[in-house]
Design a protein around this motif. Structure first.
Motif, PDB file in Angstrom:
ATOM      1  N   ALA A   1      28.415  -5.883  -5.818  1.00 11.93           N
ATOM      2  CA  ALA A   1      28.221  -5.655  -4.387  1.00 11.93           C
ATOM      3  C   ALA A   1      27.689  -6.887  -3.643  1.00 11.93           C
ATOM      4  CB  ALA A   1      27.312  -4.450  -4.158  1.00 11.93           C
ATOM      5  N   PRO A   2      26.649  -7.578  -4.137  1.00 13.05           N
ATOM      6  CA  PRO A   2      26.180  -8.757  -3.396  1.00 13.05           C
ATOM      7  C   PRO A   2      27.238  -9.850  -3.283  1.00 13.05           C
ATOM      8  CG  PRO A   2      24.522  -8.048  -4.969  1.00 13.05           C
ATOM      9  CD  PRO A   2      25.767  -7.274  -5.282  1.00 13.05           C
ATOM     10  N   LEU A   3      28.114  -9.959  -4.271  1.00 11.35           N
ATOM     11  CA  LEU A   3      29.166 -10.972  -4.207  1.00 11.35           C
ATOM     12  C   LEU A   3      30.158 -10.634  -3.100  1.00 11.35           C
ATOM     13  CD1 LEU A   3      29.853 -11.605  -8.006  1.00 11.35           C
ATOM     14  CD2 LEU A   3      28.142 -12.645  -6.504  1.00 11.35           C
ATOM     15  N   LYS A   4      30.499  -9.374  -2.972  1.00  9.72           N
ATOM     16  CA  LYS A   4      31.403  -8.964  -1.889  1.00  9.72           C
ATOM     17  C   LYS A   4      30.743  -9.168  -0.524  1.00  9.72           C
ATOM     18  CE  LYS A   4      34.313  -5.778  -4.494  1.00  9.72           C
ATOM     19  NZ  LYS A   4      34.917  -4.446  -4.586  1.00  9.72           N
ATOM     20  N   LEU A   5      29.455  -8.890  -0.459  1.00  9.20           N
ATOM     21  CA  LEU A   5      28.753  -9.092   0.801  1.00  9.20           C
ATOM     22  C   LEU A   5      28.626 -10.580   1.121  1.00  9.20           C
ATOM     23  CD1 LEU A   5      25.989  -6.364   0.432  1.00  9.20           C
ATOM     24  CD2 LEU A   5      27.992  -6.293   1.936  1.00  9.20           C
ATOM     25  N   ALA A   6      28.456 -11.413   0.087  1.00 11.31           N
ATOM     26  CA  ALA A   6      28.395 -12.865   0.306  1.00 11.31           C
ATOM     27  C   ALA A   6      29.715 -13.366   0.879  1.00 11.31           C
ATOM     28  CB  ALA A   6      28.074 -13.580  -1.004  1.00 11.31           C
ATOM     29  N   ALA A   7      30.831 -12.863   0.343  1.00 18.15           N
ATOM     30  CA  ALA A   7      32.139 -13.254   0.879  1.00 18.15           C
ATOM     31  C   ALA A   7      32.282 -12.771   2.322  1.00 18.15           C
ATOM     32  CB  ALA A   7      33.252 -12.673   0.008  1.00 18.15           C
ATOM     33  N   ALA A   8      31.786 -11.579   2.610  1.00 18.03           N
ATOM     34  CA  ALA A   8      31.839 -11.059   3.984  1.00 18.03           C
ATOM     35  C   ALA A   8      31.024 -11.941   4.924  1.00 18.03           C
ATOM     36  CB  ALA A   8      31.316  -9.619   4.014  1.00 18.03           C
ATOM     37  N   VAL A   9      29.865 -12.390   4.461  1.00 11.04           N
ATOM     38  CA  VAL A   9      29.017 -13.276   5.265  1.00 11.04           C
ATOM     39  C   VAL A   9      29.764 -14.568   5.588  1.00 11.04           C
ATOM     40  CG1 VAL A   9      26.971 -14.761   5.154  1.00 11.04           C
ATOM     41  CG2 VAL A   9      26.798 -12.353   4.512  1.00 11.04           C
ATOM     42  N   GLU A  10      30.450 -15.146   4.599  1.00  6.89           N
ATOM     43  CA  GLU A  10      31.188 -16.385   4.852  1.00  6.89           C
ATOM     44  C   GLU A  10      32.336 -16.161   5.827  1.00  6.89           C
ATOM     45  OE1 GLU A  10      32.122 -20.504   4.511  1.00  6.89           O
ATOM     46  OE2 GLU A  10      30.324 -19.280   4.208  1.00  6.89           O
ATOM     47  N   PHE A  11      33.010 -15.014   5.729  1.00  8.02           N
ATOM     48  CA  PHE A  11      34.087 -14.713   6.677  1.00  8.02           C
ATOM     49  C   PHE A  11      33.542 -14.584   8.106  1.00  8.02           C
ATOM     50  CE2 PHE A  11      37.169 -12.798   3.389  1.00  8.02           C
ATOM     51  CZ  PHE A  11      37.885 -13.984   3.325  1.00  8.02           C
ATOM     52  N   ILE A  12      32.403 -13.904   8.256  1.00  9.40           N
ATOM     53  CA  ILE A  12      31.805 -13.769   9.584  1.00  9.40           C
ATOM     54  C   ILE A  12      31.459 -15.149  10.136  1.00  9.40           C
ATOM     55  CG2 ILE A  12      29.776 -12.950  10.862  1.00  9.40           C
ATOM     56  CD1 ILE A  12      29.707 -10.542   8.930  1.00  9.40           C
ATOM     57  N   HIS A  13      30.843 -15.962   9.297  1.00  5.91           N
ATOM     58  CA  HIS A  13      30.451 -17.303   9.739  1.00  5.91           C
ATOM     59  C   HIS A  13      31.667 -18.141  10.129  1.00  5.91           C
ATOM     60  CE1 HIS A  13      28.383 -21.049  10.091  1.00  5.91           C
ATOM     61  NE2 HIS A  13      28.965 -21.586   9.034  1.00  5.91           N
ATOM     62  N   THR A  14      32.702 -18.114   9.301  1.00  4.39           N
ATOM     63  CA  THR A  14      33.899 -18.912   9.593  1.00  4.39           C
ATOM     64  C   THR A  14      34.586 -18.428  10.860  1.00  4.39           C
ATOM     65  OG1 THR A  14      34.203 -19.282   7.220  1.00  4.39           O
ATOM     66  CG2 THR A  14      36.076 -19.766   8.641  1.00  4.39           C
ATOM     67  N   ALA A  15      34.634 -17.116  11.049  1.00  8.62           N
ATOM     68  CA  ALA A  15      35.241 -16.565  12.264  1.00  8.62           C
ATOM     69  C   ALA A  15      34.495 -17.043  13.503  1.00  8.62           C
ATOM     70  CB  ALA A  15      35.238 -15.039  12.210  1.00  8.62           C
ATOM     71  N   THR A  16      33.158 -17.062  13.431  1.00 12.79           N
ATOM     72  CA  THR A  16      32.391 -17.517  14.594  1.00 12.79           C
ATOM     73  C   THR A  16      32.609 -19.008  14.842  1.00 12.79           C
ATOM     74  OG1 THR A  16      30.380 -17.918  13.278  1.00 12.79           O
ATOM     75  CG2 THR A  16      30.630 -15.742  14.266  1.00 12.79           C
TER      76      THR A  16
ATOM     77  N   MET B   1      32.669  -5.352   3.308  1.00 10.90           N
ATOM     78  CA  MET B   1      31.429  -4.590   3.480  1.00 10.90           C
ATOM     79  C   MET B   1      31.609  -3.148   3.015  1.00 10.90           C
ATOM     80  SD  MET B   1      30.161  -5.734   7.272  1.00 10.90           S
ATOM     81  CE  MET B   1      30.770  -7.269   7.953  1.00 10.90           C
ATOM     82  N   VAL B   2      32.726  -2.550   3.371  1.00  9.45           N
ATOM     83  CA  VAL B   2      32.993  -1.168   2.970  1.00  9.45           C
ATOM     84  C   VAL B   2      33.079  -1.075   1.455  1.00  9.45           C
ATOM     85  CG1 VAL B   2      34.697   0.684   3.042  1.00  9.45           C
ATOM     86  CG2 VAL B   2      34.103  -0.547   5.144  1.00  9.45           C
ATOM     87  N   GLU B   3      33.766  -2.047   0.832  1.00  9.99           N
ATOM     88  CA  GLU B   3      33.916  -2.038  -0.627  1.00  9.99           C
ATOM     89  C   GLU B   3      32.583  -2.185  -1.350  1.00  9.99           C
ATOM     90  OE1 GLU B   3      36.795  -4.877  -1.954  1.00  9.99           O
ATOM     91  OE2 GLU B   3      38.216  -4.327  -0.365  1.00  9.99           O
ATOM     92  N   ALA B   4      31.602  -2.820  -0.698  1.00  2.36           N
ATOM     93  CA  ALA B   4      30.292  -2.981  -1.327  1.00  2.36           C
ATOM     94  C   ALA B   4      29.583  -1.650  -1.507  1.00  2.36           C
ATOM     95  CB  ALA B   4      29.424  -3.929  -0.503  1.00  2.36           C
ATOM     96  N   GLY B   5      30.011  -0.637  -0.768  1.00  4.98           N
ATOM     97  CA  GLY B   5      29.538   0.723  -1.008  1.00  4.98           C
ATOM     98  C   GLY B   5      28.191   1.075  -0.418  1.00  4.98           C
ATOM     99  N   SER B   6      27.727   0.340   0.584  1.00  2.84           N
ATOM    100  CA  SER B   6      26.436   0.641   1.193  1.00  2.84           C
ATOM    101  C   SER B   6      26.593   0.714   2.706  1.00  2.84           C
ATOM    102  CB  SER B   6      25.402  -0.432   0.837  1.00  2.84           C
ATOM    103  OG  SER B   6      24.232  -0.284   1.627  1.00  2.84           O
ATOM    104  N   MET B   7      26.387   1.901   3.244  1.00  2.00           N
ATOM    105  CA  MET B   7      26.479   2.056   4.688  1.00  2.00           C
ATOM    106  C   MET B   7      25.385   1.267   5.402  1.00  2.00           C
ATOM    107  SD  MET B   7      29.108   3.694   5.605  1.00  2.00           S
ATOM    108  CE  MET B   7      28.680   4.065   7.298  1.00  2.00           C
ATOM    109  N   ARG B   8      24.209   1.179   4.788  1.00  2.99           N
ATOM    110  CA  ARG B   8      23.131   0.415   5.417  1.00  2.99           C
ATOM    111  C   ARG B   8      23.460  -1.066   5.464  1.00  2.99           C
ATOM    112  NH1 ARG B   8      17.952   0.005   3.620  1.00  2.99           N
ATOM    113  NH2 ARG B   8      17.550  -0.784   5.704  1.00  2.99           N
TER     114      ARG B   8
END
Length: 340
Positions: free
Chosen positions: A81-96, A139-146
Motif C-alpha cells: 500500500a505505501p508503494l502505491k501511495l508513493a507512486a500516487a504522490v509522484e503523479f500528483i506532483h508531476t501533474a502540478t 489511491m483506491v488500490e491502496a485500500g484505505s479510504m482515509r
C-alpha cells in the motif's frame, strides 16, 4: 552578486548528501515505485507516456514519494500500500508541475526545456489531468479510504494555493502571513500528505500519524522557502530551472516581501514599478538581488527555512531511533543547504 549558500548557509562539503543517502537506503522500494509509475503511464495514446516520461525521467529527486516510503519503513510497514501511495504522490506532483509551467510560462524544468514548450500548453494540461486520474486509481488500490481522503484533500489544497498565488501576482502588498499560507497550501500540503498516509495504512496511533503529518508539512515549508531564496541567488544550475522566474512573473515571495517591508521610499518605487506595473528593464533583476541581500531578506528566508527544518526533526522524536528515522532527520537538515 551574493550567493545564498555562501552568505547564509554553512558548508555541507564535509558531510554526505542526505537526499542521496535516503535514495540509497530506499533504493529497492523506489525501484518498485518507479515500476508502478512506468506501468501506470501506459496508454494507447502515444503522446501521454511520451510527455509524462519526459518530465518524470528528467532526474527529479523523487523527494515526496521517498518520504512516503521512508516513513513506512521507519514504522515497520512493508505492505504494498505505501508503494502505491508513493507512486500516487509522484503523479500528483508531476501533474502540478505540468500545470504550473503552463500558468507560469516557465522555460526550464529539471534542467530541460519545460514540457509545454516542447508539446504545447494544451497537451501539457491534458496529460497532467491524465496523471491526476492515475493517481486516484492508485489511491483506491491502496485500500484505505482515509488515505484517499488525505491525498485528495491535498490535491485540492494545492490547486487552491496555486489560484491564491495567481491572484496575488503583482501585488506588492502581499504580507508575510499571506505568503506563508500560500506556500503551506501549494507546497507543504503534499509533503504533509506524503508522510501522513504511511501512518494511516500502517494503522499507527493518532499521535504518530499527526507527527508524520507535522514532519512533512514543516519539511515542505523549509523546502519552498529555500527555493524562494535560491531564485534570487542566480544559481540556476542548482535549481534545474530558470532563476529570476518569480521576479519576472511579478510574484512576491518571502525575500521580496521582507525587502519591500524594509524598503526606503525610493526602493518602494522600484518594487512598485517592476512588480506591480511589470515594467522591467535590463539590470532590474540584478538590482532586486542587491536589495534583498542589502536588507538581509535572503538570510532571513533561509533562517526561517532552518526553523521549519528543526521542527520537522523534532516531530520524529516520537518514533524509536532507527536508520530510517535518521535518514528523514538528515533530510530535514539537507533541504536548507541543498544544491539541486
Amino acid at each position: 552578486m551574493v550567493s545564498v549558500k555562501t552568505a547564509t548557509v554553512a558548508s555541507s562539503a564535509d558531510r554526505p548528501n542526505a537526499a542521496e543517502a535516503l535514495a540509497t537506503l530506499a533504493h529497492d522500494d523506489m525501484r518498485r515505485v518507479d515500476a508502478l509509475i512506468l506501468e501506470r503511464l501506459d496508454s494507447h495514446v502515444e503522446l501521454i507516456p511520451e510527455l509524462a516520461r519526459y518530465l518524470i525521467e528528467a532526474g527529479g529527486k523523487r523527494v515526496r514519494p521517498m518520504i512516503t516510503v521512508a516513513a513506512a519503513n521507519m514504522i515497520g510497514c512493508t505492505d504494498i500500500a505505501p508503494l502505491k501511495l508513493a507512486a500516487a504522490v509522484e503523479f500528483i506532483h508531476t501533474a502540478t508541475l505540468l500545470h504550473d509551467d503552463v500558468v507560469d510560462e516557465s522555460g526550464m524544468r529539471r534542467g530541460k526545456a519545460a514540457a509545454n514548450l516542447v508539446w504545447g500548453n494544451a497537451s501539457s494540461v491534458l496529460v497532467g489531468d491524465f496523471l491526476f486520474a492515475r493517481s486516484f486509481s492508485l489511491m483506491v488500490e491502496a485500500g484505505s479510504m482515509r488515505a484517499l481522503g488525505v491525498l485528495s484533500d491535498a490535491a485540492s489544497t494545492i490547486a487552491e494555493g496555486e489560484v491564491r498565488q495567481l491572484s496575488a501576482v503583482k501585488d506588492v502588498g502581499v504580507s508575510v502571513e499571506t505568503y506563508m499560507q500560500i506556500i503551506d497550501a501549494k507546497t507543504a500540503a503534499l509533503f504533509a500528505a506524503a508522510a501522513q498516509v504511511s501512518g494511516i495504512v500502517a494503522d499507527r496511533p493518532q499521535a504518530e500519524e499527526a507527527a508524520l503529518e507535522t514532519y512533512g508539512r514543516e519539511l515542505g515549508l523549509a523546502f519552498q522557502l529555500v527555493d524562494d531564496a535560491l531564485d534570487y541567488s542566480g544559481a540556476s544550475a542548482k535549481l534545474g530551472k530558470s532563476t529570476g522566474d518569480d521576479f519576472r512573473e511579478g510574484k512576491v515571495t518571502l525575500p521580496v516581501a521582507l525587502a519591500i517591508a524594509a524598503a526606503s521610499s525610493e526602493e518602494a518605487g522600484f518594487w512598485n514599478r517592476v512588480i506591480a506595473q511589470g515594467d522591467q528593464v535590463e539590470g532590474d533583476f540584478d538590482r532586486a538581488i542587491r536589495l534583498v541581500n542589502a536588507h538581509g531578506a535572503l538570510a532571513a528566508t533561509v533562517n526561517q527555512a532552518r526553523n521549519h527544518a528543526r521542527r520537522a526533526r523534532e516531530a520524529l522524536t516520537v518514533f524509536p531511533a532507527n536508520k530510517w528515522r535518521t535518514a528523514l532527520e538528515d533530510l530535514a537538515d539537507f533541504v536548507v543547504d541543498r544544491a539541486y
